[in-house]
Design a protein around this motif. Structure first.
Motif, PDB file in Angstrom:
ATOM      1  N   CYS A  88      27.556  42.360 -91.573  1.00  0.00           N
ATOM      2  CA  CYS A  88      28.990  42.691 -91.433  1.00  0.00           C
ATOM      3  C   CYS A  88      29.221  44.043 -92.109  1.00  0.00           C
ATOM      4  O   CYS A  88      29.572  44.096 -93.288  1.00  0.00           O
ATOM      5  N   HIS A 140      39.064  38.417 -95.875  1.00  0.00           N
ATOM      6  CA  HIS A 140      39.541  37.712 -94.679  1.00  0.00           C
ATOM      7  C   HIS A 140      39.732  36.244 -95.022  1.00  0.00           C
ATOM      8  O   HIS A 140      39.134  35.719 -95.957  1.00  0.00           O
ATOM      9  N   ILE A 141      40.560  35.612 -94.227  1.00  0.00           N
ATOM     10  CA  ILE A 141      40.849  34.199 -94.450  1.00  0.00           C
ATOM     11  C   ILE A 141      40.324  33.431 -93.244  1.00  0.00           C
ATOM     12  O   ILE A 141      40.556  33.828 -92.102  1.00  0.00           O
ATOM     13  N   GLY A 142      39.606  32.358 -93.511  1.00  0.00           N
ATOM     14  CA  GLY A 142      39.097  31.529 -92.424  1.00  0.00           C
ATOM     15  C   GLY A 142      37.770  32.038 -91.902  1.00  0.00           C
ATOM     16  O   GLY A 142      37.049  32.762 -92.572  1.00  0.00           O
ATOM     17  N   LYS A 143      37.474  31.624 -90.664  1.00  0.00           N
ATOM     18  CA  LYS A 143      36.156  31.901 -90.071  1.00  0.00           C
ATOM     19  C   LYS A 143      35.958  33.393 -89.805  1.00  0.00           C
ATOM     20  O   LYS A 143      36.860  34.074 -89.327  1.00  0.00           O
ATOM     21  N   LYS A 144      34.761  33.851 -90.126  1.00  0.00           N
ATOM     22  CA  LYS A 144      34.440  35.257 -89.875  1.00  0.00           C
ATOM     23  C   LYS A 144      34.050  35.423 -88.404  1.00  0.00           C
ATOM     24  O   LYS A 144      33.175  34.731 -87.906  1.00  0.00           O
ATOM     25  N   GLU A 145      34.715  36.315 -87.735  1.00  0.00           N
ATOM     26  CA  GLU A 145      34.437  36.505 -86.303  1.00  0.00           C
ATOM     27  C   GLU A 145      33.923  37.903 -86.027  1.00  0.00           C
ATOM     28  O   GLU A 145      34.302  38.858 -86.688  1.00  0.00           O
ATOM     29  N   ASP A 170      34.862  46.661 -91.402  1.00  0.00           N
ATOM     30  CA  ASP A 170      35.985  45.784 -91.079  1.00  0.00           C
ATOM     31  C   ASP A 170      36.584  46.225 -89.735  1.00  0.00           C
ATOM     32  O   ASP A 170      37.429  47.113 -89.688  1.00  0.00           O
ATOM     33  N   TRP A 171      36.121  45.590 -88.663  1.00  0.00           N
ATOM     34  CA  TRP A 171      36.557  45.992 -87.320  1.00  0.00           C
ATOM     35  C   TRP A 171      38.032  45.682 -87.071  1.00  0.00           C
ATOM     36  O   TRP A 171      38.626  46.238 -86.145  1.00  0.00           O
ATOM     37  N   ARG A 172      38.622  44.813 -87.923  1.00  0.00           N
ATOM     38  CA  ARG A 172      40.058  44.520 -87.721  1.00  0.00           C
ATOM     39  C   ARG A 172      40.900  45.716 -88.149  1.00  0.00           C
ATOM     40  O   ARG A 172      41.973  45.965 -87.613  1.00  0.00           O
ATOM     41  N   ALA A 232      27.180  34.006 -96.363  1.00  0.00           N
ATOM     42  CA  ALA A 232      28.423  34.701 -95.990  1.00  0.00           C
ATOM     43  C   ALA A 232      28.904  35.618 -97.115  1.00  0.00           C
ATOM     44  O   ALA A 232      29.535  36.641 -96.860  1.00  0.00           O
ATOM     45  N   HIS A 240      27.853  39.157 -96.910  1.00  0.00           N
ATOM     46  CA  HIS A 240      28.358  39.872 -95.730  1.00  0.00           C
ATOM     47  C   HIS A 240      27.424  39.786 -94.526  1.00  0.00           C
ATOM     48  O   HIS A 240      26.882  40.782 -94.057  1.00  0.00           O
TER      49      HIS A 240
END
Lengths: 162, 124
Positions: free
Chosen positions: A101, A147-152, A104-106, A90, A93
Motif C-alpha cells: 500500500c 482509514h476506517i474499515g476494510k482496506k480496498e 493513499d489513492w483516496r 495490515a 501497509h
C-alpha cells in the motif's frame, strides 16, 4: 448488415486500437525510463502490461528483496515483494493479497502522467526501510493515511477511448 | 589591539523579545512536560530500578518510538534505518540507481516524492 449499421462497430474498434496504441506507447516509455534510471530492474512487456522485477536492499549489508511491479496503463501499478515471502500484516501497509500500500489513492488517484521511476520505485525503497524498522520496533515510522474499515484497492480506471 | 573581555555583541535584540512571561501558553506547556518528565525520571534514581524500567522511562522522555528496542536487537541496522527514516520523513530523501534510499543531495538520485502509505487502521 448495411454499411451504415456497421459504422458504430468500426468506430468502437478504432477507439479500442487507438487506446491500446496509447497504452503501448506509455509502457515503452516507462520501460526505457526504468532501464535508464534503475538498471537493476529487468523489464518485460507482455501484451499491454509492463512487468518489472529486480533485487533491492535497504543498505549495503542488508537483506535482498526481490520486487515485482505490474503496470497496465492507466491503472495503478501493482507491487509485491516476491522473495523472501513476507508474512501478511495490515499494520505493515499491505493489501490482503500481499500487495504494498504505497500511496493513499483516496487522496490522490494514480495519474496517467506519473512515471514509475519517480514514484513507485522510490516508494518501494521507502516501504522496505519502514518494513525493516517495523520488524525491529513493531512501529511503522512512515507517514500513514488513516482509514476506517476494510482496506480496498484503488478501483481500475475506465479506459480512455477518445 | 583588541582589549580582552570587552567584546560587544552587535545588534542585540531587546531583552523583552527574548523572554516569555510565566503565563505564556508555550511556557506553561513546557513546564508541565518537564514536571511530568521529572516525575517519571525519579524512578531511575530508585535503588531497585532495573534496566527495563529505566529504558521505558527514557523511551518516554525522548519519545524514541522503539529505538532502544531495535538497538538491542541490531544496533548498526537500527542506526542506519532510523537515519534513513529521518531523511524520508523530513522530505529530503532520494533513491539511487540501485534502489537504495539516501540523501537527495545531488542529481545522482531521484528525489522521493511526498506520499502517505495507505493506510493505518484506526478502527476495524
Amino acid at each position: 448488415m448495411g454499411l451504415v449499421s456497421r459504422i458504430p462497430l468500426i468506430n468502437s474498434m478504432a477507439k479500442f486500437l487507438k487506446n491500446n496504441k496509447q497504452k503501448y506507447r506509455k509502457i515503452v516509455l516507462e520501460k526505457e525510463l526504468l532501464k535508464k534510471v534503475f538498471p537493476f530492474l529487468k523489464t518485460e512487456i507482455k501484451g499491454i502490461k509492463l512487468i518489472c522485477r529486480g533485487w533491492i536492499r535497504t543498505y549495503d549489508e542488508s537483506e535482498h528483496y526481490r520486487i515485482e511491479i505490474e503496470y497496465e496503463p492507466w491503472n495503478s501499478p501493482v507491487t509485491h515483494i516476491i522473495e523472501p515471502i513476507i508474512e501478511l500484516n495490515a499494520r505493515a501497509h499491505m493489501y490482503p493479497d500481499g500487495g504494498l500500500c504505497l500511496f493513499d489513492w483516496r487522496e490522490q488517484r494514480w495519474q496517467d502522467n506519473w512515471h514509475l521511476h519517480e514514484t513507485i520505485i522510490p516508494w518501494i525503497a521507502e516501504w522496505l526501510v519502514f518494513y525493516e524498522l517495523f520488524c525491529l520496533t513493531g512501529i511503522w515510522h512512515g507517514n500513514s493515511a488513516i482509514h476506517i474499515g476494510k482496506k480496498e484497492k484503488e478501483p481500475r480506471s475506465i479506459d480512455k477511448t477518445n | 589591539m583588541q582589549k580582552r573581555g570587552l567584546h560587544r555583541i552587535p545588534d542585540t535584540p531587546p531583552r523583552d523579545k527574548l523572554t516569555k512571561s510565566s503565563s505564556d501558553p508555550n511556557m506553561i506547556e513546557l513546564r508541565d512536560h518537564i514536571a511530568e518528565a521529572l516525575t517519571k525520571l525519579q524512578n531511575v534514581h530508585r535503588p531497585d530500578c532495573n534496566q527495563k524500567e529505566a529504558r521505558e522511562v527514557w523511551d518516554w522522555v525522548f519519545q524514541s518510538e522503539g529505538y532502544f528496542e531495535g538497538y538491542d536487537k541490531d544496533p548498526a541496522k537500527t542506526r542506519i534505518l532510523f537515519a534513513k527514516a529521518s531523511l524520508i520523513n523530513a522530505g529530503i530523501a532520494g533513491t539511487n540507481s540501485s534502489g537504495v534510499v539516501g540523501p537527495a543531495k545531488d542529481g545522482a538520485s531521484i528525489p522521493n516524492p511526498p506520499h502517505k502509505f495507505y493506510g493505518e487502521i484506526s478502527e476495524e
